[in-house]
Scaffold this motif. Structure first.
Motif, PDB file in Angstrom:
ATOM      1  N   CYS A  28      -6.678  -3.124  -3.740  1.00 31.04           N
ATOM      2  CA  CYS A  28      -5.409  -2.439  -3.870  1.00 31.04           C
ATOM      3  C   CYS A  28      -5.470  -1.254  -4.814  1.00 31.04           C
ATOM      4  CB  CYS A  28      -4.367  -3.432  -4.334  1.00 31.04           C
ATOM      5  SG  CYS A  28      -4.813  -4.158  -5.897  1.00 31.04           S
ATOM      6  N   LYS A  62       0.285   4.643  -6.295  1.00 36.56           N
ATOM      7  CA  LYS A  62       0.578   5.884  -5.628  1.00 36.56           C
ATOM      8  C   LYS A  62       0.994   7.035  -6.513  1.00 36.56           C
ATOM      9  CE  LYS A  62       2.729   7.530  -1.489  1.00 36.56           C
ATOM     10  NZ  LYS A  62       3.413   7.191  -0.304  1.00 36.56           N
ATOM     11  N   TYR A  86      -4.497   2.196   3.732  1.00 35.93           N
ATOM     12  CA  TYR A  86      -3.187   1.776   4.229  1.00 35.93           C
ATOM     13  C   TYR A  86      -2.732   0.542   3.465  1.00 35.93           C
ATOM     14  CZ  TYR A  86      -4.059   4.751   8.291  1.00 35.93           C
ATOM     15  OH  TYR A  86      -4.328   5.818   9.111  1.00 35.93           O
ATOM     16  N   LEU A  87      -1.425   0.450   3.245  1.00 34.51           N
ATOM     17  CA  LEU A  87      -0.811  -0.772   2.750  1.00 34.51           C
ATOM     18  C   LEU A  87      -0.122  -1.434   3.926  1.00 34.51           C
ATOM     19  CD1 LEU A  87      -0.098  -2.567   0.280  1.00 34.51           C
ATOM     20  CD2 LEU A  87       2.049  -1.266   0.117  1.00 34.51           C
ATOM     21  N   ARG A 127       1.690  -1.242   9.295  1.00 36.82           N
ATOM     22  CA  ARG A 127       1.415  -0.289   8.226  1.00 36.82           C
ATOM     23  C   ARG A 127       2.716   0.132   7.539  1.00 36.82           C
ATOM     24  NH1 ARG A 127      -3.042   3.609  11.286  1.00 36.82           N
ATOM     25  NH2 ARG A 127      -4.739   2.044  11.348  1.00 36.82           N
ATOM     26  N   ASP A 168       2.574   1.980   4.327  1.00 38.88           N
ATOM     27  CA  ASP A 168       2.329   3.174   3.519  1.00 38.88           C
ATOM     28  C   ASP A 168       0.873   3.570   3.695  1.00 38.88           C
ATOM     29  OD1 ASP A 168       2.795   5.263   1.838  1.00 38.88           O
ATOM     30  OD2 ASP A 168       3.150   4.051   0.035  1.00 38.88           O
ATOM     31  N   SER A 169       0.549   4.793   3.303  1.00 40.14           N
ATOM     32  CA  SER A 169      -0.831   5.255   3.394  1.00 40.14           C
ATOM     33  C   SER A 169      -1.086   6.312   2.333  1.00 40.14           C
ATOM     34  CB  SER A 169      -1.116   5.833   4.785  1.00 40.14           C
ATOM     35  OG  SER A 169      -0.340   7.006   5.000  1.00 40.14           O
ATOM     36  N   LEU A 226      -1.380   3.679  -4.390  1.00 37.71           N
ATOM     37  CA  LEU A 226      -0.225   3.303  -3.579  1.00 37.71           C
ATOM     38  C   LEU A 226       0.822   2.730  -4.523  1.00 37.71           C
ATOM     39  CD1 LEU A 226      -2.196   1.436  -0.784  1.00 37.71           C
ATOM     40  CD2 LEU A 226      -0.910   3.548  -0.392  1.00 37.71           C
ATOM     41  N   ARG A 232       4.666   0.378  -4.532  1.00 39.53           N
ATOM     42  CA  ARG A 232       5.712  -0.370  -3.818  1.00 39.53           C
ATOM     43  C   ARG A 232       6.807  -0.709  -4.822  1.00 39.53           C
ATOM     44  NH1 ARG A 232       6.341  -0.228   1.583  1.00 39.53           N
ATOM     45  NH2 ARG A 232       7.696  -1.918   2.245  1.00 39.53           N
ATOM     46  N   VAL A 273      -4.412  -4.316   1.670  1.00 42.76           N
ATOM     47  CA  VAL A 273      -4.860  -2.934   1.551  1.00 42.76           C
ATOM     48  C   VAL A 273      -6.045  -2.767   2.490  1.00 42.76           C
ATOM     49  CG1 VAL A 273      -5.989  -1.265   0.045  1.00 42.76           C
ATOM     50  CG2 VAL A 273      -4.012  -2.560  -0.771  1.00 42.76           C
ATOM     51  N   ILE A 330       1.943  -8.122  -4.521  1.00 42.86           N
ATOM     52  CA  ILE A 330       2.928  -7.109  -4.878  1.00 42.86           C
ATOM     53  C   ILE A 330       3.910  -7.742  -5.856  1.00 42.86           C
ATOM     54  CG2 ILE A 330       4.670  -5.509  -4.020  1.00 42.86           C
ATOM     55  CD1 ILE A 330       1.817  -4.908  -3.079  1.00 42.86           C
TER      56      ILE A 330
END
Length: 205
Positions: free
Chosen positions: A27, A30, A54-55, A62, A64-65, A76, A78, A90, A108
């Motif tokens: 992981c 961001k 990618y998350l 997917r 997020d990226s 990344l 969240r 991830v 997370i």
């Protein structure tokens, strides 16, 4: 303790039987924020073939990226899932073949998670990600124990991994890591171990 990169999200018992190597990956984060109000995931990889991260949730959707820069760094963030911690994935990618992608679970939760992906894999920074690291370490040790044993049978492999996953799930039955292990690895439980786990976990998706 670091976890060697021979770990995968595919059922481990099956991989041990067919002799495939295991892979896991991790992981990142961001923005430059501290992650106080969310989960900031910061990562670095030595593998130059990966250019994007990618998350994903556990359905592999997917969410997020981000790009992996020339120094192998990525991030990344969240902010909408930290009140109820969960495990996501991830995925590092960079080649046309999906078999070359590298996946890793990440918890997370509020805080900053640090991931180092190279000859060894290490994830740290929050309590549940420390639990994930312990699971990966123990998983590798379980696999190594069987790999170095002569005359091991398929039945012994299945029983060993079922006992291992049962213990890991029940050790983490009060948190998101236990639910993740049950979802992703429950297929490796024997019927008796599955019933025992389900009875203690209650309703598990």
């Amino acid at each position: 303790m670091h976890t060697r990169k021979y770990i995968s999200l595919l059922p481990l018992a099956l991989m041990a039987v067919i002799g495939l190597n295991l892979l896991f990956a991790g992981c990142g984060g961001k923005s430059g924020k501290t992650g106080t109000d969310g989960c900031l995931i910061q990562g670095h990889t030595d593998f130059k073939e990966f250019t994007k991260v990618y998350l994903m949730d556990l359905t592999r959707a997917r969410l997020d990226s981000a790009s992996i820069d020339s120094d192998g760094k990525f991030s990344l963030e969240r902010t909408d899932s930290t009140d109820k911690p969960c495990v996501m994935l991830v995925r590092l990618t960079g080649t046309p073949s999906p078999y070359d992608d590298l996946d890793m679970p990440v918890a997370i939760e509020r805080g900053t998670v640090t991931l180092e992906l190279g000859e060894y894999i290490h994830t740290s920074g929050t309590p549940l990600n420390s639990r994930i690291q312990e699971f990966l370490n123990d998983l590798q040790s379980c696999k190594d124990g069987l790999t170095g044993k002569e005359g091991v049978t398929v039945e012994e492999i299945q029983t060993t991994f079922s006992e291992f996953y049962r213990q890991q799930i029940l050790t983490n039955k009060d948190n998101a890591v236990g639910r993740y292990i049950f979802r992703e690895y429950g297929v490796n439980l024997t019927p008796d171990d599955r019933e025992l786990v389900k009875a203690q976990l209650g309703a598990v998706e």
